[in-house]
Design a protein around this motif. Structure first.
Motif, PDB file in Angstrom:
ATOM      1  N   ASP A 148      -7.254  -9.383  -5.014  1.00  0.00           N
ATOM      2  CA  ASP A 148      -6.992  -9.415  -3.578  1.00  0.00           C
ATOM      3  C   ASP A 148      -6.480 -10.779  -3.126  1.00  0.00           C
ATOM      4  N   GLY A 151      -2.758  -9.861  -3.861  1.00  0.00           N
ATOM      5  CA  GLY A 151      -2.306  -8.557  -3.403  1.00  0.00           C
ATOM      6  C   GLY A 151      -1.127  -8.050  -4.219  1.00  0.00           C
ATOM      7  N   LEU A 168      -5.826  -0.647   0.333  1.00  0.00           N
ATOM      8  CA  LEU A 168      -5.491  -1.487   1.482  1.00  0.00           C
ATOM      9  C   LEU A 168      -6.544  -2.575   1.689  1.00  0.00           C
ATOM     10  N   ASN A 171      -5.993  -5.686  -0.221  1.00  0.00           N
ATOM     11  CA  ASN A 171      -4.803  -6.475   0.114  1.00  0.00           C
ATOM     12  C   ASN A 171      -3.544  -5.947  -0.574  1.00  0.00           C
ATOM     13  N   PHE A 173      -0.266  -3.159  -0.765  1.00  0.00           N
ATOM     14  CA  PHE A 173       0.627  -2.289  -0.020  1.00  0.00           C
ATOM     15  C   PHE A 173       0.763  -0.972  -0.777  1.00  0.00           C
ATOM     16  N   VAL A 195      -0.812   5.672   6.725  1.00  0.00           N
ATOM     17  CA  VAL A 195      -0.775   4.271   6.309  1.00  0.00           C
ATOM     18  C   VAL A 195      -0.301   3.390   7.466  1.00  0.00           C
ATOM     19  N   ASP A 198       2.467  -1.686   8.934  1.00  0.00           N
ATOM     20  CA  ASP A 198       2.763  -2.972   8.306  1.00  0.00           C
ATOM     21  C   ASP A 198       2.315  -3.057   6.852  1.00  0.00           C
ATOM     22  N   ARG A 199       2.021  -1.881   6.231  1.00  0.00           N
ATOM     23  CA  ARG A 199       1.465  -1.924   4.871  1.00  0.00           C
ATOM     24  C   ARG A 199       2.114  -0.929   3.910  1.00  0.00           C
ATOM     25  N   ASN A 249       8.184  -5.407   5.768  1.00  0.00           N
ATOM     26  CA  ASN A 249       6.979  -5.484   4.932  1.00  0.00           C
ATOM     27  C   ASN A 249       7.291  -6.119   3.584  1.00  0.00           C
ATOM     28  N   LEU A 253       5.626  -9.566   2.284  1.00  0.00           N
ATOM     29  CA  LEU A 253       4.785  -9.579   1.086  1.00  0.00           C
ATOM     30  C   LEU A 253       5.255 -10.635   0.089  1.00  0.00           C
TER      31      LEU A 253
END
Length: 257
Positions: A148, A151, A168, A171, A173, A195, A198-199, A249, A253
């Motif tokens: 995490d 992520g 999620l 951390n 996606f 979902v 933003d993920r 996103n 990321l």
């Protein structure tokens, strides 16, 4: 503009492009593909794959050894680290656990997974996770190894919403492939509806898993539009909205913008 967050560009069928990779890239641009993340699956093919995409600033790389690969070199932490320091490498993987094609004592697979997580944490680069029939064990390893902290992506998501919530929380996606367009993928469709905006990401996993209406045929990054279109229908929004959300996103990321 679309981003294909997971494709294998060294494996796609270039015959429609007269075996010209540059012609393929130009066609992708013309069809609104803004960026592609080309995924490593073994060390043997990686140098040629990296050389193929080197001239293109809109193609990034991951480096890793797929959990099903048994006939190549198993990477040491040091070797992965060295390869992953290259500026085009933005992610570590794909890595994870796969109990569908592997059987017996799979401690080697778990150790390989842990090695990838170690490299990702050291270099602060997100992970690309492949998991098949090993969902909860994959989460257990990610949790135990502190994944995490960096992520990443649960790619080609095929689990249910309860699983997505756990991912999620770690951390990660959620990335949807052409499978979300299949009629029998009800659990995945539910995840695509629920979902957080933003993920999630979209992908093709080219040349595999072509979406409807190309199911069963060779897949291409340009087909990511069909994934976005289906998710837009599920979420009762526009394809432009899904393209923009998944694009933002991706860049967030990987800290690319």
């Amino acid at each position: 503009m679309f981003i294909d967050s997971h494709c294998h560009l060294d494996r796609i069928d270039l015959k429609p492009y007269h075996n010209d990779f540059h012609a393929f890239v130009q066609d992708a641009h013309a069809k609104q593909i803004e960026h592609m993340l080309c995924i490593g699956i073994d060390l043997e093919s990686y140098p040629a794959m990296a050389a193929l995409v080197e001239p293109y600033p809109d193609i990034s790389l991951s480096v890793g050894v797929h959990p099903n690969v048994t006939d190549g070199r198993d990477p040491s932490v040091d070797e992965l680290m060295q390869l992953a320091r290259h500026e085009k490498v933005i992610a570590i993987g794909e890595t994870g656990l796969d109990y569908f094609r592997s059987e017996g004592d799979l401690e080697w697979q778990h150790q390989r997974f842990r090695n990838h997580i170690s490299v990702a944490k050291t270099l602060n680069k997100p992970l690309i996770i492949h998991t098949r029939e090993a969902g909860h064990d994959s989460l257990d390893v990610l949790r135990a190894e502190g994944a995490d902290q960096v992520g990443g992506i649960i790619h080609c998501f095929t689990e249910d919403w309860a699983y997505a919530e756990k991912a999620l929380d770690l951390n990660f996606f959620i990335s949807f492939s052409g499978i979300v367009t299949f009629k029998n993928a009800q659990a995945i469709k539910e995840v695509a509806q629920k979902v957080p905006a933003d993920r999630f990401l979209i992908e093709t996993d080219s040349p595999y898993l072509a979406p409807v209406p190309y199911r069963g045929k060779p897949n291409y990054p340009t087909y990511v539009r069909h994934v976005a279109e289906h998710i837009a229908e599920l979420r009762n929004t526009s394809i432009e909205e899904i393209a923009e959300l998944s694009r933002n996103n991706f860049y967030r990321l990987f800290a690319l913008q």
